[in-house]
Every structure is written in C-alpha cells, then in structure tokens.
Design an enzyme around this catalytic site. Structure first.
Site, PDB file in Angstrom:
ATOM      1  N   HIS A  59      -9.596   3.029   0.617  1.00 16.12           N
ATOM      2  CA  HIS A  59      -9.625   1.881   1.523  1.00 16.12           C
ATOM      3  C   HIS A  59     -10.704   2.040   2.605  1.00 16.12           C
ATOM      4  CE1 HIS A  59      -7.816  -1.643   3.509  1.00 16.12           C
ATOM      5  NE2 HIS A  59      -7.101  -1.793   2.409  1.00 16.12           N
ATOM      6  N   GLU A  78     -11.990  -2.494  -2.747  1.00 14.85           N
ATOM      7  CA  GLU A  78     -10.930  -1.642  -3.283  1.00 14.85           C
ATOM      8  C   GLU A  78     -10.873  -1.763  -4.813  1.00 14.85           C
ATOM      9  OE1 GLU A  78      -7.345  -2.801  -0.873  1.00 14.85           O
ATOM     10  OE2 GLU A  78      -8.924  -3.937   0.156  1.00 14.85           O
ATOM     11  N   HIS A  92       0.802  -1.225   0.000  1.00 16.87           N
ATOM     12  CA  HIS A  92       0.000   0.000   0.000  1.00 16.87           C
ATOM     13  C   HIS A  92       0.839   1.281   0.000  1.00 16.87           C
ATOM     14  CE1 HIS A  92      -3.618  -2.174   0.053  1.00 16.87           C
ATOM     15  NE2 HIS A  92      -3.853  -2.253   1.342  1.00 16.87           N
TER      16      HIS A  92
END
Length: 350
Positions: free
Chosen positions: A179, A313, A105
C-alpha cells in the site's frame, strides 16, 4: 550494493528496525520490520537528483494507527469484504468489522500492524530483506495457520521487486498487496494531479456507496477510466462521472489488467522526468488517488491534503469471496500462494 539497519523504537518490547538498502546507482529503499512498511524510496530525476518518491511519516507513532496504510503490506485479504463475512466449504466465517459493518485490509490488526521476522541479504547484483510471519488459525476470524514470506529486492537495474509467498494448513482466502503511495515530483514538491497514468485495462469494477464492488464489470471506453493511452490524473479526477464523484472525486477503483509483466501500469511525472513502470502477475490493480486523506496529519513533515499521493495496489479483485465470476482468492490447504510485482524506475529526459 549495501544494506544498513537502525533501531527506530520498540513495540511491546520488540525492536522496530529500519532497513536501508542501496544499489550501485545510488537508488535507496528504506523499510521497517513493522508491517513491512516502506518509508522511503530515493529515485533519480532527469537532473540526477535523488529524492523521496513515497509518502510516509517522519515519526513512528502514527504508524500505530496508520489510517492511510502508508507503505504497508496488506493481508490476509486486501480490500473490503462485505458484511465482514464469507462462506467457505459450507461454513460461514465472521471477520473483524473495522470499517462500519465491513472488513477492510485484513482487519483491526492485519499484516500492517505485525512485527515481522526479518533477514537481510546481499549479492553482487541485488540487496534486500525477507520478512516472515505466521498468522495463527482464527486471527481476525480467518481459518488456517498461514506462513507468509514477503521479500523486498533492489537491483542495479533500478528495479524494486516485491515477492509474496504463503502456505496454509486450511483453505483460506488470501490476497496480499503493498500500500505504498507514490508522488514522483520528489519530496512532495507538488501533488499528483499532473502525473500521467497509463493502464492496460479494458474493464473496471463498479462500486456501491460503501466502495465495495457490485460485481458489475464496466467498459472503460468513453469514461475517465480509459487509461489505455495514458491520461493526466487531473483530467480524470475532474471529470463529471458518477463513479468518480462517489469515492470523493477521484479514483478508488479496481481495474482488470489485460496483460502481465508487460509494462501494464506506467506512471509519469513530467517536471522531474521520473517514470514508474509496474509489472505484476496479479489480475488487477486498485487505483487510489488519496481522496480521503485525514486532516491534521503530517505527511513527510507536511500537512496532509487530497491528491498528495497515488496508491497502485496490485492484487486479486476486492470482495472476490462474494463474486464467483471474479478470479478466486482462495488458497487451498497444502498449495502455495505466490505473487510478484516489479517497480522499475526510469528517467525521461525530454
């Protein structure tokens, strides 16, 4: 349509502002200039009650670590990159290792820990905030100076739209997502096990023991991953399937979407009647059912537990830099990265 702002705290002497925008129906979105984090979405149920349908922290300090990435924009690259490295144009780039030997991420800082520049806007039909940030060449190991804009827009059709825009002066991988974890019961009255999820997808990605795609595309037929007609999350989570067990007895998998902007993802909670329709131009969606929430954490003031929220996502496929048969996530210098995901909130009365 209206928007208000309130300073929550400061980070390194910079004010952290909460922006709350409301449409003419009473639907409300609150977000921060820190990580573009969405902290609240108030949506109506079938009785007309407006309740929060996303997971968040009641205090700011947990966002400084934010291990679940609640509500944040993820970048430069969403998902895991194996061995925290990739090759591009004949050169190997080493990224920050923030999950064992892998990159997750966007790294240790990532876009979720950035204080973004924010400009609010309001028209007769829409209200929102445009966030912008310049990620410098070499940040977290990535090449290129990247200018990023993320725009949050709420309109009177109860549509919440996230638009992403980026340019770079060097070739670089980029795939942005949001997210946010959803729980349509409202104010966390129950977990997500009795939510029904429908996804227009014939294939999902096989994961290895590090939750990284192996590169193998699996057919959803006769598996818990067949969500084409809709399935209770409880039914899938409790299924005896090795990929479900692998990730902590739940979903944490990328699905390839079979359509774009055609109600390809639908989440429904029967008690409240709330329906969330997600439409995107991204090639996939990672479905995560909160299988590994940290213990001892307070979520919306309540103790954390498994299956408290579901994250959907929309993005390019994880670890695409290592799989040439995946859709490319490379942004070429001088070209434009552009992506949009729309979240429509409706109520089912039956």
């Amino acid at each position: 349509m209206r928007i208000v702002q309130e300073q929550w705290t400061e980070v390194d002497g910079r004010p952290i502002i909460a922006y709350t925008f409301t449409n003419d129906n009473g639907m409300e979105v609150t977000c921060l200039n820190y990580g573009c984090i969405i902290t609240k979405i108030l949506a109506p149920d079938k009785y007309g009650n407006y309740e929060n349908v996303v997971l968040a922290f009641n205090e700011f300090s947990p966002y400084l670590t934010n291990s679940p990435y609640f509500g944040a924009v993820i970048g430069r690259v969403a998902g895991r990159i194996r061995e925290a490295s990739f090759e591009l144009n004949g050169k190997t780039y080493q990224l920050h290792k923030n999950e064992n030997s892998n990159h997750l991420h966007g790294g240790q800082k990532g876009f979720h820990h950035v204080v973004w520049k924010a400009v609010e806007f309001s028209t007769k039909e829409a209200v929102g905030v445009q966030f912008s940030y310049t990620s410098p060449d070499g940040e977290e190991g990535y090449p290129g100076n990247v200018d990023v804009q993320v725009t949050y827009t709420l309109n009177n059709q109860n549509e919440f739209i996230i638009s992403y825009h980026a340019t770079s002066d060097k070739d670089t991988p980029i795939t942005l997502t949001n997210h946010t974890y959803f729980n349509l019961s409202g104010n966390l009255k129950s977990d997500i096990l009795h939510h029904r999820l429908k996804i227009k997808s014939n294939q999902f990605l096989e994961l290895d023991h590090q939750f990284i795609p192996t590169g193998v595309l699996l057919n959803v037929e006769n598996t818990p991953f067949d969500l084409r007609e809709g399935k209770l999350l409880k039914e899938g989570i409790e299924a005896n399937h090795p990929q479900i067990a692998l990730v902590g007895q739940g979903y944490d998998h990328p699905f390839l979407l079979d359509s774009r902007h055609a109600e390809e993802i639908v989440l429904f909670e029967p008690e409240s009647g709330r329906t969330l329709i997600i439409e995107t131009d991204e090639p996939g969606v990672v479905v995560y059912t909160g299988n590994h929430f940290p213990s001892g954490m307070k979520v919306n003031g309540m103790p954390s537990r498994k299956y408290l929220g579901i994250c959907l996502e929309t993005q390019a496929l994880p670890d695409a830099v290592h799989h040439p048969h995946f859709p490319s996530c490379i942004l070429r210098a001088g070209e434009v990265y552009s992506s949009m995901t729309k979240y429509t909130f409706r109520v089912h009365q039956a």
